[in-house]
Design an enzyme around this catalytic site. Structure first.
Site, mmCIF file in Angstrom:
data_model
loop_
_atom_site.group_PDB
_atom_site.id
_atom_site.type_symbol
_atom_site.label_atom_id
_atom_site.label_comp_id
_atom_site.label_asym_id
_atom_site.label_seq_id
_atom_site.Cartn_x
_atom_site.Cartn_y
_atom_site.Cartn_z
ATOM 1 N N ASP A 13 -0.476 -4.263 3.712
ATOM 2 C CA ASP A 13 -0.542 -3.098 4.609
ATOM 3 C C ASP A 13 0.267 -3.291 5.888
ATOM 4 O OD1 ASP A 13 -2.269 -1.986 2.733
ATOM 5 O OD2 ASP A 13 -4.030 -2.851 3.710
ATOM 6 N N LYS A 16 5.083 -1.686 4.474
ATOM 7 C CA LYS A 16 6.196 -1.895 3.528
ATOM 8 C C LYS A 16 6.767 -0.556 3.055
ATOM 9 C CE LYS A 16 3.383 -4.349 0.965
ATOM 10 N NZ LYS A 16 2.217 -4.496 1.865
ATOM 11 N N GLY A 40 -1.100 0.384 -1.875
ATOM 12 C CA GLY A 40 -1.080 1.730 -1.298
ATOM 13 C C GLY A 40 0.010 1.739 -0.256
ATOM 14 N N HIS A 41 1.163 2.309 -0.599
ATOM 15 C CA HIS A 41 2.321 2.293 0.302
ATOM 16 C C HIS A 41 2.531 3.704 0.861
ATOM 17 C CE1 HIS A 41 4.032 -1.544 -1.807
ATOM 18 N NE2 HIS A 41 2.822 -1.702 -1.322
ATOM 19 N N GLN A 222 1.247 -5.967 -1.716
ATOM 20 C CA GLN A 222 0.340 -6.931 -1.066
ATOM 21 C C GLN A 222 1.098 -7.756 -0.006
ATOM 22 O OE1 GLN A 222 -0.032 -6.807 -4.873
ATOM 23 N NE2 GLN A 222 -1.229 -5.072 -4.222
ATOM 24 N N THR A 298 -5.592 2.739 -0.345
ATOM 25 C CA THR A 298 -6.032 2.846 -1.735
ATOM 26 C C THR A 298 -7.535 3.098 -1.831
ATOM 27 O OG1 THR A 298 -4.241 1.459 -2.500
ATOM 28 C CG2 THR A 298 -6.136 1.585 -3.954
HETATM 29 P P1 GDP Z 1 1.975 -0.933 3.077
HETATM 30 O O1 GDP Z 1 0.911 -1.138 2.062
HETATM 31 O O2 GDP Z 1 2.552 -2.216 3.573
HETATM 32 O O3 GDP Z 1 3.051 0.037 2.620
HETATM 33 O O4 GDP Z 1 1.264 -0.251 4.339
HETATM 34 P P2 GDP Z 1 0.183 0.942 4.295
HETATM 35 O O5 GDP Z 1 0.871 2.198 3.949
HETATM 36 O O6 GDP Z 1 -0.988 0.553 3.480
HETATM 37 O O7 GDP Z 1 -0.309 0.924 5.803
HETATM 38 C C1 GDP Z 1 0.556 1.116 6.872
HETATM 39 C C2 GDP Z 1 0.055 2.342 7.654
HETATM 40 O O8 GDP Z 1 0.686 2.358 8.931
HETATM 41 C C3 GDP Z 1 0.428 3.676 7.022
HETATM 42 O O9 GDP Z 1 -0.546 4.619 7.343
HETATM 43 C C4 GDP Z 1 1.758 4.016 7.685
HETATM 44 O O10 GDP Z 1 1.995 5.415 7.711
HETATM 45 C C5 GDP Z 1 1.520 3.499 9.067
HETATM 46 N N1 GDP Z 1 2.710 2.986 9.780
HETATM 47 C C6 GDP Z 1 3.804 2.354 9.280
HETATM 48 N N2 GDP Z 1 4.603 1.942 10.285
HETATM 49 C C7 GDP Z 1 4.001 2.319 11.439
HETATM 50 C C8 GDP Z 1 4.297 2.148 12.817
HETATM 51 O O11 GDP Z 1 5.304 1.541 13.201
HETATM 52 N N3 GDP Z 1 3.410 2.645 13.715
HETATM 53 C C9 GDP Z 1 2.278 3.309 13.355
HETATM 54 N N4 GDP Z 1 1.474 3.745 14.308
HETATM 55 N N5 GDP Z 1 1.958 3.490 12.054
HETATM 56 C C10 GDP Z 1 2.790 2.983 11.116
HETATM 57 P P1 IMO Z 2 -0.489 -3.179 -0.269
HETATM 58 O O1 IMO Z 2 0.632 -3.274 -1.261
HETATM 59 C C1 IMO Z 2 -4.103 -4.996 1.352
HETATM 60 C C2 IMO Z 2 -6.658 -7.154 -1.469
HETATM 61 C C3 IMO Z 2 -8.035 -6.575 -1.754
HETATM 62 C C4 IMO Z 2 -8.814 -7.860 -1.996
HETATM 63 C C5 IMO Z 2 -7.800 -8.733 -2.738
HETATM 64 C C6 IMO Z 2 -7.938 -8.708 -4.254
HETATM 65 O O2 IMO Z 2 -0.879 -1.781 0.043
HETATM 66 O O3 IMO Z 2 -0.212 -4.017 0.932
HETATM 67 P P2 IMO Z 2 -7.296 -6.892 -6.095
HETATM 68 O O4 IMO Z 2 -7.743 -5.465 -6.270
HETATM 69 O O5 IMO Z 2 -5.831 -7.031 -5.918
HETATM 70 O O6 IMO Z 2 -7.836 -7.808 -7.146
HETATM 71 O O7 IMO Z 2 -7.994 -7.359 -4.714
HETATM 72 O O8 IMO Z 2 -6.521 -8.226 -2.380
HETATM 73 N N1 IMO Z 2 -5.532 -6.215 -1.692
HETATM 74 C C7 IMO Z 2 -4.835 -5.642 -0.707
HETATM 75 N N2 IMO Z 2 -5.001 -5.682 0.624
HETATM 76 N N3 IMO Z 2 -3.057 -4.321 0.825
HETATM 77 C C8 IMO Z 2 -2.860 -4.303 -0.511
HETATM 78 O O9 IMO Z 2 -1.756 -3.770 -1.066
HETATM 79 C C9 IMO Z 2 -3.794 -4.940 -1.350
HETATM 80 N N4 IMO Z 2 -3.910 -5.090 -2.681
HETATM 81 C C10 IMO Z 2 -4.962 -5.887 -2.882
HETATM 82 O O10 IMO Z 2 -8.526 -5.847 -0.666
HETATM 83 O O11 IMO Z 2 -9.097 -8.487 -0.785
HETATM 84 MG MG MG Z 3 -1.070 -0.620 1.729
#
Ligand code: GDP
Ligand code: IMO
Ligand code: MG
Length: 422
Positions: A13, A16, A40-41, A222, A298
């Site tokens: 998170d 990415k 969850g991207h 991840q 997610t």
């Molecule tokens: P990922 O799994 O690495 O793709 O990240 P996620 O989408 O799960 O979580 C990142 C969250 O931060 C999302 O809600 C994005 O829309 C948000 N986000 C990404 N870059 C920035 C930033 O620079 N500032 C803020 N405030 N939010 C951001």
């Molecule tokens: P993105 O790509 C954050 C964490 C789960 C749990 C552990 C194992 O959005 O960054 P799993 O379901 O993979 O067997 O769970 O990994 N986890 C994540 N945490 N971002 C993710 O993906 C994750 N995918 C799995 O919360 O701790």
């Molecule tokens: Mg994510």
């Protein structure tokens, strides 16, 4: 020609999805190589927010081809739902998305076993998407792959063989209802008809593209500390998010990879259980969660929040081979008078020289902090690095020194426009 692997450098998170969307402008192909719908991207375009779980974030650029490599575990239900959602949102998917015939399928019993195991005392806090049980079968050589769908008889034989074992587990160990073999077979043969147009020999496709000088970006899911080998085992996912995983999960050899790009959040978050040395269980942690909207993309679970951990990111740089990176969510730190940064760990008064992977050790570490001045002003509309407040630039250069990473992209908001390229 450039082939680059983009990796999450902390516990996932990091943002990415947003950065892949920005970078994919310059790439012909974006490829996922591990994980599954546990990812969850999030990508924000204007006021529209899209969360992708299986399909690479490059799909939002019309001229990008997206591929899902053999290392990804595919839940057909989640995949078809995502394709449907994107098509309804106006994106062309057919002819732009290809899936490896060697990728393993997530079966209903994987999700069920994931959920059941999470009710036991040794739970991990998984996403419940069946990831662990599916990789379990893959490495036990019992898994069912996309290619098996193409051979009906073989597919039926494998489902029956698996169900014999799984139903015995469900009935005798977990005291649950058994699953019906025909329901699963019929459901997956229906999926097959819909997935068929997307299936490709992805390894061959990627190698040919690389040989033809195309730009390829791998999109890690991840983060490094969730890596099954290098993360905080057993509180990890069941795949290899670190950069080396890109080769194994796609079939493109290491000799064809040019660079590794890290995504580094300006503070730290984690979802699920496991050690988290810089976690803040106070009003500062609450403030980070609230301003950063730190809730799982997610599962919707609140993310645990804490200060930036330079010791952890330095370790992540080493095992990933990160040369440059994007620092994300820097805007979230705009409302703190003081910001702490962890520069190392101590156990029993002794400073550690290397990152401990043993969770019992990691649970005992005491972070060593340095305190920096905050900037206390909104930076979310700044697009030029030199316009950032001096305290913000100081924070960035302090982290660069500690982590040995240069931050060539600074993200100050979720939108494409809220990005500083240095
Ligand atoms: P990922 O799994 O690495 O793709 O990240 P996620 O989408 O799960 O979580 C990142 C969250 O931060 C999302 O809600 C994005 O829309 C948000 N986000 C990404 N870059 C920035 C930033 O620079 N500032 C803020 N405030 N939010 C951001
Ligand atoms: P993105 O790509 C954050 C964490 C789960 C749990 C552990 C194992 O959005 O960054 P799993 O379901 O993979 O067997 O769970 O990994 N986890 C994540 N945490 N971002 C993710 O993906 C994750 N995918 C799995 O919360 O701790
Ligand atoms: Mg994510």
């Amino acid at each position: 020609m450039s082939v680059s692997v983009l990796v999450g450098s902390q516990w996932g998170d990091e943002g990415k999805g947003k950065i892949v969307d920005i970078l994919s402008d310059k790439y012909k192909i974006v490829a996922r190589y591990q994980g599954g719908a546990n990812a969850g991207h999030t990508i924000k375009i204007g006021d529209k927010q899209i969360v992708l779980h299986l399909i690479p974030s490059g799909i939002l650029r019309d001229d990008v081809i997206c591929v899902i490599g053999n290392g990804v575990v595919i839940d057909p239900h989640a995949l078809l739902e995502e394709i449907d959602f994107l098509e309804k949102s106006g994106y062309q998917i057919k002819g732009r998305l290809f899936i490896s015939h060697n990728a393993h399928l997530i079966m209903p019993y994987h999700k069920l076993l994931d959920t059941i195991r999470e009710q036991s005392s040794d739970k991990i806090g998984t996403t419940g998407k069946g990831i662990g049980p599916c990789y379990n079968d893959k490495y036990a050589r019992k898994g069912i792959r996309i290619v098996d769908l193409l051979n009906k008889e073989e597919f039926i034989r494998k489902v029956k063989m698996n169900l014999e074992e799984k139903n015995s587990l469900l009935k005798n160990i977990y005291h649950q209802e058994e699953l019906d073999v025909n329901t699963i077979i019929n459901e997956y043969l229906e999926f097959d008809k819909k997935i068929d147009p997307y299936v490709k020999d992805v390894a061959l496709f990627l190698n040919e593209a690389a040989d033809n000088g195309e730009n390829i970006l791998f999109e890690g899911a991840q983060g490094a500390l969730l890596d099954v080998d290098f993360g905080t085992y057993p509180f990890v996912t069941s795949s290899s998010p670190t950069s080396g995983g890109a080769c194994i999960g796609s079939g493109l050899p290491p000799t064809k990879i040019d660079s590794v790009f890290g995504i580094v959040k300006a503070y730290t978050t984690r979802v699920g259980f496991g050690p988290f040395p810089t976690e803040l269980i106070d009003e500062n942690g609450e403030k980070l969660r609230k301003i950063g909207v730190e809730y799982g993309a997610t599962t919707g679970r609140p993310r645990r929040c804490g200060w930036f951990d330079a010791f952890l990111v330095n370790y992540s740089r080493t095992i990933n081979g990160i040369s440059e990176a994007a620092m994300t969510k820097l805007d979230v730190l705009s409302h703190f008078d003081e910001i702490k940064v962890c520069i190392g760990y101590q156990i029993d008064g002794k400073t550690l020289k290397s990152y401990p992977n043993d969770v019992s050790k990691l649970e005992r570490v005491v972070p060593i902090y340095e305190t920096l001045s905050g900037w206390n002003q909104d930076i979310s509309n700044i697009t030029n690095y030199y316009d950032l407040p001096s305290e913000t630039k100081n924070y960035i250069s302090f982290l660069e020194k500690l982590t040995n990473i240069s931050f060539t992209i600074i993200s100050v908001g979720a939108k494409r426009s809220q990005t500083i390229i240095r």
